[in-house]
Design a protein around this motif. Structure first.
Motif, mmCIF file in Angstrom:
data_model
loop_
_atom_site.group_PDB
_atom_site.id
_atom_site.type_symbol
_atom_site.label_atom_id
_atom_site.label_comp_id
_atom_site.label_asym_id
_atom_site.label_seq_id
_atom_site.Cartn_x
_atom_site.Cartn_y
_atom_site.Cartn_z
ATOM 1 N N VAL A 1 71.695 81.636 11.151
ATOM 2 C CA VAL A 1 72.307 80.436 11.714
ATOM 3 C C VAL A 1 73.820 80.617 11.662
ATOM 4 O O VAL A 1 74.403 80.693 10.581
ATOM 5 C CB VAL A 1 71.883 79.163 10.939
ATOM 6 N N PHE A 2 74.436 80.718 12.831
ATOM 7 C CA PHE A 2 75.878 80.941 12.945
ATOM 8 C C PHE A 2 76.548 79.596 13.206
ATOM 9 O O PHE A 2 76.391 79.011 14.271
ATOM 10 C CB PHE A 2 76.161 81.905 14.096
ATOM 11 N N LEU A 3 77.291 79.087 12.212
ATOM 12 C CA LEU A 3 78.076 77.866 12.376
ATOM 13 C C LEU A 3 79.440 78.279 12.904
ATOM 14 O O LEU A 3 80.228 78.910 12.194
ATOM 15 C CB LEU A 3 78.216 77.120 11.051
ATOM 16 N N ASN A 4 79.712 77.958 14.158
ATOM 17 C CA ASN A 4 80.924 78.400 14.838
ATOM 18 C C ASN A 4 81.857 77.213 15.045
ATOM 19 O O ASN A 4 81.485 76.232 15.685
ATOM 20 C CB ASN A 4 80.555 79.022 16.195
ATOM 21 N N ILE B 1 78.958 71.580 5.859
ATOM 22 C CA ILE B 1 77.615 71.612 6.440
ATOM 23 C C ILE B 1 76.765 72.668 5.739
ATOM 24 O O ILE B 1 75.583 72.445 5.471
ATOM 25 C CB ILE B 1 77.669 71.861 7.961
ATOM 26 N N VAL B 2 77.359 73.823 5.412
ATOM 27 C CA VAL B 2 76.632 74.857 4.663
ATOM 28 C C VAL B 2 76.099 74.257 3.360
ATOM 29 O O VAL B 2 74.925 74.430 3.016
ATOM 30 C CB VAL B 2 77.541 76.079 4.376
ATOM 31 N N GLU C 1 74.182 64.447 7.928
ATOM 32 C CA GLU C 1 73.601 64.152 9.241
ATOM 33 C C GLU C 1 73.645 65.379 10.137
ATOM 34 O O GLU C 1 72.686 65.658 10.864
ATOM 35 C CB GLU C 1 74.338 62.978 9.900
ATOM 36 N N CYS C 2 74.742 66.109 10.073
ATOM 37 C CA CYS C 2 74.850 67.357 10.846
ATOM 38 C C CYS C 2 73.788 68.353 10.382
ATOM 39 O O CYS C 2 73.140 69.004 11.212
ATOM 40 C CB CYS C 2 76.243 67.965 10.703
ATOM 41 N N ALA C 3 73.598 68.459 9.071
ATOM 42 C CA ALA C 3 72.578 69.368 8.530
ATOM 43 C C ALA C 3 71.193 68.973 9.047
ATOM 44 O O ALA C 3 70.403 69.837 9.438
ATOM 45 C CB ALA C 3 72.611 69.359 7.003
#
Length: 173
Positions: free
Chosen positions: A7-10, A20-21, A159-161
């Motif tokens: 999962v690449f959080l860009n 978020i991580v 919420e983002c997670a």
């Protein structure tokens, strides 16, 4: 052995990727290892960063991607906390990412936050320049096909997670 998810959080600095991580690691039933641009930058000596920052950082980022592949090859899930920028040393960055992770379960997440909010976060962090998010935004890779997009100004990290986990694991529900 099945490959682990990557999962690449860009997103630009201070957009909320690391928060978020942390939320993903708390909320997910699946375990994720983390690799991050900042961690790999710390592997480079100050002398070399001063000498040719982008050359050495670009090499470290490519090695970070190969490290993520290695974890995936062993069935381990990986979160990449990073940013795809178009610098001569990495061009075409998005294409390189796709080539490196060809055949791997790669999920690219856009982590968005308005630049004025990132600027405020940069000032509060004190280890970033005020305009760092602005100049990163200008050189971010274009045309990226995202599996998921989150806005850290409108949503909490948790919420983002949740949105990301739903996107990644929707085929298993």
């Amino acid at each position: 052995m099945n490959k682990g998810r990557i999962v690449f959080l860009n997103g630009v600095t201070s957009s909320g990727k690391t928060s978020i991580v942390d939320a993903l690691q708390l909320k997910s039933h699946e375990f994720f290892y983390v690799v991050a641009n900042d961690l790999f930058e710390e592997m480079i000596g100050e002398r070399y960063l001063r000498e040719d920052y982008w050359k050495y950082l670009s090499e470290a980022i490519v090695m970070m991607y190969h490290t993520a592949k290695l974890f995936s090859d062993h069935g381990k899930n990986v979160l990449i906390d990073g940013i795809m920028v178009e610098r001569p040393e990495l061009k075409p960055h998005y294409e390189k990412v796709n080539n490196i992770f060809s055949g791997y379960p790669l999920y690219i997440v856009e982590v968005f936050c308005p630049l004025d909010i990132c600027r405020q976060r940069n000032i509060a962090r004190e280890n970033r320049t005020e305009d760092q998010s602005d100049w990163q935004h200008k050189i971010m890779a274009k045309g990226i096909r995202y599996n998921c997009k989150v806005n850290t100004h409108l949503n909490t990290s948790e919420e983002c997670a949740d949105l990301i986990l739903k996107s990644i694991f929707e085929d298993e529900v």
